[in-house]
Design an enzyme around this catalytic site. Structure first.
Site, PDB file in Angstrom:
ATOM      1  N   ASN A 120       0.848  -1.192   0.000  1.00  0.00           N
ATOM      2  CA  ASN A 120       0.000   0.000   0.000  1.00  0.00           C
ATOM      3  C   ASN A 120       0.883   1.241   0.000  1.00  0.00           C
ATOM      4  O   ASN A 120       2.082   1.182   0.277  1.00  0.00           O
ATOM      5  CB  ASN A 120      -1.011   0.012   1.161  1.00  0.00           C
ATOM      6  CG  ASN A 120      -0.359   0.171   2.524  1.00  0.00           C
ATOM      7  OD1 ASN A 120       0.802   0.509   2.643  1.00  0.00           O
ATOM      8  ND2 ASN A 120      -1.125  -0.081   3.573  1.00  0.00           N
ATOM      9  N   GLU A 121       0.288   2.361  -0.345  1.00  0.00           N
ATOM     10  CA  GLU A 121       1.080   3.579  -0.535  1.00  0.00           C
ATOM     11  C   GLU A 121       1.659   4.135   0.755  1.00  0.00           C
ATOM     12  O   GLU A 121       2.616   4.914   0.735  1.00  0.00           O
ATOM     13  CB  GLU A 121       0.251   4.651  -1.252  1.00  0.00           C
ATOM     14  CG  GLU A 121      -1.074   4.982  -0.627  1.00  0.00           C
ATOM     15  CD  GLU A 121      -2.222   4.162  -1.203  1.00  0.00           C
ATOM     16  OE1 GLU A 121      -3.310   4.736  -1.399  1.00  0.00           O
ATOM     17  OE2 GLU A 121      -2.050   2.953  -1.448  1.00  0.00           O
ATOM     18  N   GLN A 122       1.094   3.736   1.897  1.00  0.00           N
ATOM     19  CA  GLN A 122       1.624   4.214   3.174  1.00  0.00           C
ATOM     20  C   GLN A 122       2.991   3.624   3.499  1.00  0.00           C
ATOM     21  O   GLN A 122       3.664   4.101   4.401  1.00  0.00           O
ATOM     22  CB  GLN A 122       0.639   3.915   4.302  1.00  0.00           C
ATOM     23  CG  GLN A 122      -0.593   4.810   4.324  1.00  0.00           C
ATOM     24  CD  GLN A 122      -1.675   4.371   3.372  1.00  0.00           C
ATOM     25  OE1 GLN A 122      -1.529   3.384   2.646  1.00  0.00           O
ATOM     26  NE2 GLN A 122      -2.787   5.097   3.353  1.00  0.00           N
TER      27      GLN A 122
END
Length: 540
Positions: free
Chosen positions: A319-321
């Site tokens: 995920n982008e986090q």
């Protein structure tokens, strides 16, 4: 390092200040105690006034927490963020043109903090070209009073780029788990690292104040050096909030913190509804070792499907986090993850995405036009924002968009390998024109990207003729249930296929066997033709 109260921290914010806020989504490393203190002070003193709030990720619980606390007339002048939908009162202010509002790509804002930290002139990137972020369209603006150009189009060596301008930071609100007496900050209980280090460095470069919310204090010298995420030399003050929760929904989940890995059969199981059908059909596009992003929304179900099918360790979900491997969480906990292999800072995850590191990305689509362009950022009077959508969708080798064919009251049933539409949705999502362009289908085709759209009853792909219908669900009438529920008529493939009946039956589908029959191309240097040898390294 000074230990102060949240009220004292709020008193340090002056009228007109720019406040940079760390964290993600629904409470993931969000300094809620500091944000709440600013709201409390404003309601009591009518100060501070006209602040600018900047945060790369949306902040809020879709209710009154997070950035929603700034939704008071006079408190907030401008908001610059990736997503605004997490804070409905602020989104409503933007829609009513009561504040200046910009939604820019999450990755661009994240990387921009690092550029500011280094004193560089801003961020130059291809991300956002030919979308509403492009100044030739809206420049990321979400309200009419947003007149300043935060993004410019530039040309270098015959190629177009977008230039994201730097901003000055007066105060940073960040969050960690533990602070020692020298202000060193560790994040051992947090679900993400986010941009904390880059934000602290950027604020220090601007001469601003760095204030960090933590849940506990430790004696000087007791934090292992490798566990320190933000060095004390960058921290001006610490606020202790002992009951700090991991997210707004979860007090503490050790698997979110990476403390434990849970058995695959411990993952939640999705009911067999339209969301699971979409996640299942999308998961059928996976290949062994595929590096993927599954965004938020309906596609987060892919991780749970992968766990149910026993293929979670055969693919790489991210995920982008900043999480790599395992299964990103779904629902309002999206942004966290379980059983991940690594957690890195958010700017570096976006470096990987922007450089073409993703094999497949799975994202939601709210509106789709005949060219396969997508809108997720503003529709039906709602301001949503863009999050990491642009970084991910523009740079993945293959894009799979997921969503139901219609919305607003849709009810379906899966009966013995067939789909039944119990109640049709009131809103059509395939429309002739988009309010904003979040993904440009024509631009994607020019760059050779493969694009698919997966719904519970039909699958589409894009080609030279635009959108083409390639599959329909068993039990579905083509004209009544698919073409009749679209506001334009797509091309229909000559070899129109029926979706796999396993999608509409309970129990695992046997995806492990399907993946076992597929192979992933090795890096050219590791192929027989490339003459692999010791020291060539691994790669795609």
């Amino acid at each position: 390092m000074k230990v102060i109260t949240a009220s004292q921290a709020a008193a340090l914010v002056r009228d007109g200040d720019t406040v940079l806020i760390g964290g993600s989504g629904s409470g993931h490393a969000v300094p809620e105690g500091l944000i709440e203190a600013v709201e409390r002070r404003f309601l009591a003193e009518r100060a501070p006034r006209d602040i600018t709030s900047i945060h790369p990720v949306g902040l809020g619980d879709r209710g009154e927490r997070g950035a929603s606390r700034f939704a008071h007339p006079g408190l907030l002048k401008r908001i610059v963020c990736g997503t605004i939908v997490d804070a409905p009162p602020v989104a409503a202010m933007a829609a009513r043109n009561e504040i200046e509002a910009y939604t820019l790509p999450q990755g661009a804002l994240s990387q921009l903090t690092r550029e500011i930290a280094a004193g560089r002139p801003g961020l130059i990137t291809h991300v956002g070209l030919h979308t509403f972020v492009d100044p030739r369209q809206a420049g990321g603006r979400q309200s009419a009073r947003s007149t300043e150009d935060l993004v410019e189009l530039v040309e270098m060596k015959g190629r177009e780029w977008l230039y994201y301008k730097p901003f000055h930071v007066d105060v940073a609100f960040l969050r960690g788990t533990t602070a020692d007496e020298d202000g060193n900050i560790s994040m051992e209980h947090e679900a993400i690292f986010g941009d904390m280090l880059s934000m602290a460095q950027a604020t220090r470069a601007c001469g601003g104040l760095v204030i960090v919310q933590v849940k506990r204090l430790a004696r000087r010298g007791t934090l292992p050096g490798k566990s320190v995420k933000v060095p004390g030399m960058l921290v001006d003050a610490v606020v202790v909030v002992p009951d700090q929760a991991q997210t707004y929904q979860t007090s503490y989940d050790p698997s979110f913190a990476g403390e434990v890995r849970i058995p695959l059969d411990s993952f939640p199981s999705l009911p067999l509804d339209e969301r699971k059908i979409v996640a299942r059909r999308a998961a059928m596009e996976l290949a062994p070792g595929a590096i993927c992003n599954i965004g938020s929304g309906i596609c987060t179900g892919i991780g749970l499907v992968a766990a149910e099918e026993g293929i979670l360790d055969a693919i790489v979900l991210t995920n982008e986090q900043g999480l790599i491997g395992g299964a990103p969480a779904s629902g309002l906990d999206a942004g966290a993850g379980r059983n991940y292999w690594a957690m890195i800072d958010q700017p570096y995850q976006f470096d990987f995405y922007d450089g073409g590191g993703l094999d497949i990305a799975f994202l939601s689509a709210v509106e789709v036009d005949p060219q396969g362009s997508v809108n997720i950022s503003r529709f039906a009077g709602r301001v949503v924002g863009i999050g990491g959508f642009v970084n991910i969708s523009q740079n993945a080798r293959k894009m799979v968009f997921g969503g139901t064919l219609t919305a607003g009251g849709l009810k379906v049933a899966a009966e013995d390998g067939r789909l039944v539409i119990v109640q049709e949705g009131k809103h059509r999502k395939f429309v002739p024109e988009l309010e904003q362009v979040s993904y440009n289908g024509r631009y994607a085709r020019e760059r050779g990207q493969t694009t698919m759209f997966v719904t519970e009853r039909a699958v589409f792909q894009t080609g030279e003729r635009g959108l083409e219908l390639i599959e329909i669900a068993p039990g579905i009438d083509l004209e009544r249930d698919v073409l009749g529920q679209m506001n334009f008529r797509p091309h229909v493939a000559d070899d129109l296929r029926t979706m796999d009946a396993r999608l509409f039956r309970p129990g695992p589908m046997g995806l492990a066997a399907t993946l076992a029959g597929r192979t992933r191309a090795p890096h050219p240097r590791l192929s027989p033709e490339g003459g692999a040898s010791a020291g060539t390294g691994a790669g795609r």
